[in-house]
Every structure is written in structure tokens, then in C-alpha cells.
Design a protein around this motif. Sequence first.
Motif, PDB file in Angstrom:
ATOM      1  N   PRO A   1      -1.134   2.430  -3.386  1.00  0.00           N
ATOM      2  CA  PRO A   1      -2.394   2.154  -4.560  1.00  0.00           C
ATOM      3  C   PRO A   1      -3.936   2.204  -3.653  1.00  0.00           C
ATOM      4  N   LEU A   2      -3.670   2.481  -2.298  1.00  0.00           N
ATOM      5  CA  LEU A   2      -4.900   2.719  -2.101  1.00  0.00           C
ATOM      6  C   LEU A   2      -6.815   2.678  -2.836  1.00  0.00           C
ATOM      7  N   ALA A   3      -6.339   4.156  -4.136  1.00  0.00           N
ATOM      8  CA  ALA A   3      -7.031   4.726  -4.795  1.00  0.00           C
ATOM      9  C   ALA A   3      -7.475   3.559  -6.002  1.00  0.00           C
ATOM     10  N   GLY A   4      -5.924   2.818  -6.463  1.00  0.00           N
ATOM     11  CA  GLY A   4      -5.906   2.955  -8.244  1.00  0.00           C
ATOM     12  C   GLY A   4      -5.640   3.662  -9.063  1.00  0.00           C
TER      13      GLY A   4
ATOM     14  N   PHE B   1     -10.718   0.387   5.596  1.00  0.00           N
ATOM     15  CA  PHE B   1      -9.630   0.991   6.344  1.00  0.00           C
ATOM     16  C   PHE B   1      -9.342   0.231   7.333  1.00  0.00           C
ATOM     17  N   LEU B   2      -8.207  -0.735   6.913  1.00  0.00           N
ATOM     18  CA  LEU B   2      -7.939  -1.126   8.769  1.00  0.00           C
ATOM     19  C   LEU B   2      -6.983  -0.035   9.555  1.00  0.00           C
ATOM     20  N   THR B   3      -6.889  -0.551  10.950  1.00  0.00           N
ATOM     21  CA  THR B   3      -6.130   0.059  11.093  1.00  0.00           C
ATOM     22  C   THR B   3      -4.261  -0.526  10.687  1.00  0.00           C
ATOM     23  N   THR B   4      -4.456  -1.730  10.520  1.00  0.00           N
ATOM     24  CA  THR B   4      -2.823  -1.555   9.604  1.00  0.00           C
ATOM     25  C   THR B   4      -2.310  -0.862   8.631  1.00  0.00           C
ATOM     26  N   GLY B   5      -3.483  -0.286   7.584  1.00  0.00           N
ATOM     27  CA  GLY B   5      -3.514   0.049   6.047  1.00  0.00           C
ATOM     28  C   GLY B   5      -4.489  -1.241   5.523  1.00  0.00           C
ATOM     29  N   PRO B   6      -4.882  -0.035   4.401  1.00  0.00           N
ATOM     30  CA  PRO B   6      -6.374  -0.374   3.604  1.00  0.00           C
ATOM     31  C   PRO B   6      -5.765  -2.067   3.187  1.00  0.00           C
TER      32      PRO B   6
ATOM     33  N   MET C   1      -1.406  12.662  -5.885  1.00  0.00           N
ATOM     34  CA  MET C   1      -0.752  12.320  -4.635  1.00  0.00           C
ATOM     35  C   MET C   1      -0.957  13.197  -3.354  1.00  0.00           C
ATOM     36  N   SER C   2      -1.381  13.709  -3.256  1.00  0.00           N
ATOM     37  CA  SER C   2      -1.541  14.702  -1.574  1.00  0.00           C
ATOM     38  C   SER C   2      -3.476  14.602  -1.020  1.00  0.00           C
ATOM     39  N   THR C   3      -4.006  14.058  -1.900  1.00  0.00           N
ATOM     40  CA  THR C   3      -5.210  14.099  -1.305  1.00  0.00           C
ATOM     41  C   THR C   3      -5.068  12.113  -0.873  1.00  0.00           C
ATOM     42  N   MET C   4      -4.426  11.106  -1.894  1.00  0.00           N
ATOM     43  CA  MET C   4      -4.072  10.193  -1.164  1.00  0.00           C
ATOM     44  C   MET C   4      -3.690  10.087   0.095  1.00  0.00           C
ATOM     45  N   GLU C   5      -2.410  11.209   0.195  1.00  0.00           N
ATOM     46  CA  GLU C   5      -1.267  10.917   1.488  1.00  0.00           C
ATOM     47  C   GLU C   5      -2.244  11.122   2.456  1.00  0.00           C
ATOM     48  N   GLY C   6      -3.032  12.279   2.275  1.00  0.00           N
ATOM     49  CA  GLY C   6      -4.325  12.748   3.322  1.00  0.00           C
ATOM     50  C   GLY C   6      -5.107  11.264   3.991  1.00  0.00           C
ATOM     51  N   PHE C   7      -6.068  10.673   2.473  1.00  0.00           N
ATOM     52  CA  PHE C   7      -6.792   9.085   3.146  1.00  0.00           C
ATOM     53  C   PHE C   7      -5.854   8.866   4.208  1.00  0.00           C
ATOM     54  N   LYS C   8      -4.659   7.784   3.118  1.00  0.00           N
ATOM     55  CA  LYS C   8      -4.350   7.771   4.669  1.00  0.00           C
ATOM     56  C   LYS C   8      -3.695   8.066   6.031  1.00  0.00           C
ATOM     57  N   ARG C   9      -3.784   9.142   5.815  1.00  0.00           N
ATOM     58  CA  ARG C   9      -2.762   9.759   6.879  1.00  0.00           C
ATOM     59  C   ARG C   9      -3.885  10.184   7.948  1.00  0.00           C
ATOM     60  N   LEU C  10      -5.618   9.990   7.507  1.00  0.00           N
ATOM     61  CA  LEU C  10      -6.893  10.132   8.130  1.00  0.00           C
ATOM     62  C   LEU C  10      -7.304   9.069   8.353  1.00  0.00           C
ATOM     63  N   PHE C  11      -7.325   7.804   7.796  1.00  0.00           N
ATOM     64  CA  PHE C  11      -7.523   6.741   8.222  1.00  0.00           C
ATOM     65  C   PHE C  11      -6.484   5.745   8.805  1.00  0.00           C
ATOM     66  N   GLY C  12      -5.560   6.451   9.023  1.00  0.00           N
ATOM     67  CA  GLY C  12      -4.459   5.507   9.713  1.00  0.00           C
ATOM     68  C   GLY C  12      -4.363   6.307  11.654  1.00  0.00           C
ATOM     69  N   ALA C  13      -5.421   7.214  11.515  1.00  0.00           N
ATOM     70  CA  ALA C  13      -5.145   7.958  12.905  1.00  0.00           C
ATOM     71  C   ALA C  13      -5.329   7.076  13.963  1.00  0.00           C
ATOM     72  N   GLU C  14      -5.058   7.339  15.569  1.00  0.00           N
ATOM     73  CA  GLU C  14      -5.631   6.092  16.553  1.00  0.00           C
ATOM     74  C   GLU C  14      -6.193   7.663  16.814  1.00  0.00           C
TER      75      GLU C  14
ATOM     76  N   SER D   1     -12.720 -12.358  -6.817  1.00  0.00           N
ATOM     77  CA  SER D   1     -11.630 -11.449  -6.431  1.00  0.00           C
ATOM     78  C   SER D   1     -10.589 -10.758  -6.666  1.00  0.00           C
ATOM     79  N   SER D   2      -9.477  -9.706  -6.716  1.00  0.00           N
ATOM     80  CA  SER D   2      -8.151  -9.298  -6.861  1.00  0.00           C
ATOM     81  C   SER D   2      -7.633  -8.612  -5.399  1.00  0.00           C
ATOM     82  N   ILE D   3      -7.400  -8.708  -4.775  1.00  0.00           N
ATOM     83  CA  ILE D   3      -6.817  -8.353  -3.762  1.00  0.00           C
ATOM     84  C   ILE D   3      -5.817  -7.212  -2.718  1.00  0.00           C
ATOM     85  N   VAL D   4      -6.086  -6.549  -2.505  1.00  0.00           N
ATOM     86  CA  VAL D   4      -4.532  -5.392  -2.631  1.00  0.00           C
ATOM     87  C   VAL D   4      -4.267  -5.300  -0.529  1.00  0.00           C
ATOM     88  N   TRP D   5      -3.742  -6.102  -0.206  1.00  0.00           N
ATOM     89  CA  TRP D   5      -4.141  -5.714   1.400  1.00  0.00           C
ATOM     90  C   TRP D   5      -2.500  -5.315   1.523  1.00  0.00           C
ATOM     91  N   SER D   6      -3.097  -3.715   2.118  1.00  0.00           N
ATOM     92  CA  SER D   6      -2.069  -2.888   2.378  1.00  0.00           C
ATOM     93  C   SER D   6      -1.092  -3.082   3.632  1.00  0.00           C
TER      94      SER D   6
END
Length: 416
Positions: A304-307, A208-213, A355-368, A231-236
Amino acid sequence: MTQQQADIVIVGGGMAGLACASAMAACGLQIVVLDKTIPQGPDSWGEAFDPRVSAITRASENILKHCGAWEFIQSQRIAEYSAMDVWDADGTGNVQFHAEEAAVDYLGHIVENRVTQYGLYLACLQHDNVQVLAVGMSELSQEGAGWLIELDNGEQLRPSLVVGADGANSQVREQAGLETREWDYDHNAIVTTVTTEKPHGNVARQPFLTTGPLGFLPLRANSADKKSNISSIVWSAEGERAEELMAMDEAEFNRALGFAMEGRLGSILTSDRRFSFPLRQRHAIDYVADGLALVADAAHTLHPLAGQGINMGFLDVAVLAEQVCSSVAKGLSPGEPMALRRYQRRRKGHNLLMMSTMEGFKRLFGAEPMPVRLLRNTGMKILNGHRLAKGHILKHAMGLSGELPDAAKPGLIADF
Ligand SMILES: Cc1cc2nc3c(=O)[nH]c(=O)nc-3n(C[C@H](O)[C@H](O)[C@H](O)COP(=O)(O)OP(=O)(O)OC[C@H]3O[C@@H](n4cnc5c(N)ncnc54)[C@H](O)[C@@H]3O)c2cc1C
């Protein structure tokens, strides 16, 4: 074609639409799938990997077996993944999930979307009561108590059930007046295929990079390729960063990717052409109307972070097919309203939770803020040593949580 030949019309012949047709074929009614194009097989694919791949869970694998598509899929260059490694590139948090912790050999497969789609198309061809037509829907309108579908070739259909499997910008959803809650992630997903200095060892990786997973999904060149470094990559990444990444030449992009991966797979040796997809979360407030149901991306899209996108879609399809076939077995219409409402009830809560779990993950990891980062990284450390909690997450990752339709039931997978 006459209206009598189409009891059920599925708009959209992507992975979800074709899965829906093959899963519903058992009910014996006449099913028509509409799409502008018919899926093309391996002869037209060439050597390069499809830039669109999906992590297919164990539950989806069961559904694809039930649909009759898995035999073809398995004969292609699909790659098992037996572990997931997730870390916070900004701090010290790291958590790994291994198949052994769930008492299974593997967690899922990475499959090119065109392979899954073509396997499902072949499965549809096995049923005399399923027709896949190379023609789009131009308009959907209400006619009396039913639906009138106008096709691009000027023909019309009046089925008892319309299934909207026409993807994120669903015309069925829009023309049936089904509203959505939606917002932009302000992220684009950049996808491509890369080769790395070190083999991936069948591990799916996600910093999880600061700019996205950034997701690294293991692929292999063929079934004999045991030490694959593909590998296939998905860089958000957020808008500006995504534009920068898209504008880089190959050497510059490979360096940036290797740096983002902290060299865990060594240098990035090659990368194919990049594609960029804008990401938007959408959820239809209602999945059903009289004689009409939405499935998969037509009903919901998520980061797509959790596929999980098509995996949620396959569960929708399996539950809808179960409900529709049960109505037909009782001599009722395939569009029987109670059955469609039951479909919505069974799927909506599950999809919203995901969807809400993934949103939570995204926000948690995007937190500064530092306290959030500290808490998150400590939490990851604790989680990494907690077998029971990890087992629970693994069950979700394999798609085996919640109330499952029969087609997705795990069969050989022991409870853990
Ligand atoms: C970068 C990225 C990575 C992803 N990774 C994963 C992953 O690892 N795992 C996972 O589960 N999901 C993943 N997803 C999500 C997954 O790709 C989607 O959920 C899936 O492709 C949706 O399939 P679908 O059949 O619902 O829609 P689509 O694939 O969009 O298919 C819709 C079909 O409907 C047809 N259509 C549209 N309008 C009409 C019309 N008017 N008439 C007839 N036909 C029409 C289109 O031609 C198309 O063929 C990812 C998504 C992205 C963007």
C-alpha cells in the motif's frame, strides 16, 4: 431469480464489484452483484473513522463520477490533499510534490472505504437492471461452454459473463483455475486514526523508515474543518516490529509514532484502535477465461505504500465496462472472448508497470548498503529541483498516465 435475470454476475460487492455494476449498467443487461452482506449507510457508522481509507486519485474520482457515486462521497467528510512529502528517515533525501506544480488545485482525496462503497451501492440502486443481493457464491464450476454459479442459499445462476471482484483471496480466480505469481512482503500494515499536535495542512506524508514506509494521510472531521489535525496512518513494518507496535499501549504507540515522524506534526495526541493486515503481492497470470474476468484485488494486490490498489482496480473496472458495453452494443455476448482479451491487454501492462515501480521503490528504500543510500538521497535532491520529472511522477500519482478509459479521462485537468 432465474438465469434469464442474470446476464452478468459480479461476485463481490466491495468497492470494485459495485463500481463494476454501476459502470456496466448502461449496457442494459441484467446484472447481479453477490456478497454476503449489503453495505450499511451513515446511520450505522458512528463517529469513529473507518480504519480503512484510500487515497482516491483524480482518475478514480472521474470514474466514481461516471458511476454516479461521487455526489454522495463528496457530501461526506472527505479530505483533499494538495501536496505529498516523502523523505528517507535514515538519510537526508526529501522530495515534495505540490498540486501547483501540476497546475491543479488538489492531487486527490482521502476517503473512508465505507463511504466509497456506500456511494457506489447507492449508485447501483439507481439502475433497474442492477440487483445487489445479500448472498455469497458457494461454488463456481464449468457447465458446457458456460459457468454455473451456486449460491449460499442453494440457488443457481448461469450468466454469460462472471466478474470476479471478490478480493485478494478470490474464490472465482481459484475455481476458474487462474494462477497467480505471488510472494509475501514479510510486512504487516498497521492502520489507525490519530490526532496530532499540529495541523496536517492537507499534505500526505511518507517517511521511509529502515523497517518500512509510514504513511500519514490527511482526514478532516467535517467540511468546515480547515485546520484539521486528524490523520489516518498506514505503518508497514516487518513481522517482529509489527507485533511490537500492535502490543504497545496507546501512550507508548503514540510516542513511537511521533518519533518515527521526527516530530514533523508535533506530538501524537491520540490514536484509535489498531488493525494489522498482512501484505502480499499477487498478480494473476491471466485476468480472463472464456466468459469470465477478474478485476481489482482479485487480479492483483500490491504494497500500500503508493496507495494505488483500488485506483488500479477502478481503472480495471472502467476498461472492462467499456469493452463489455461495446460488445453488447454490437449485439454480441457480454462475455465475448475478443473483448475480454482486449480488456486484459489494456490493463495488464499498466498494472505490471505500477507493481514493479512500487516494488523498486520498496527495495530502494529498504536498501542498507551505503552507496545505494547515497545514490538514493542524491537522486531525491535532484528530483526535488526537477519540475518536469516531478510533473511526470505527479501525473502517475493522479492516475492520469497511460491509455485511459473514457470514464477516467481528466476533463478539466490541463495537460502539463
Ligand atoms: C493497509 C492498506 C491500505 C491501503 N490503502 C490504499 C490507498 O490509499 N489507495 C488505494 O487505491 N488502495 C489502497 N489499498 C488497497 C485497497 O484497500 C484494495 O485494493 C481494495 O480494498 C480492494 O477492493 P476490492 O473490491 O477489489 O476487494 P475487497 O474490498 O476485498 O472486496 C471483496 C468483496 O468480495 C466479497 N466476497 C468474497 N468472497 C465472496 C464470495 N464467495 N461470494 C460473494 N462475495 C464474496 C467480500 O465479502 C468483499 O465484500 C490499501 C490496502 C491496505 C491493506
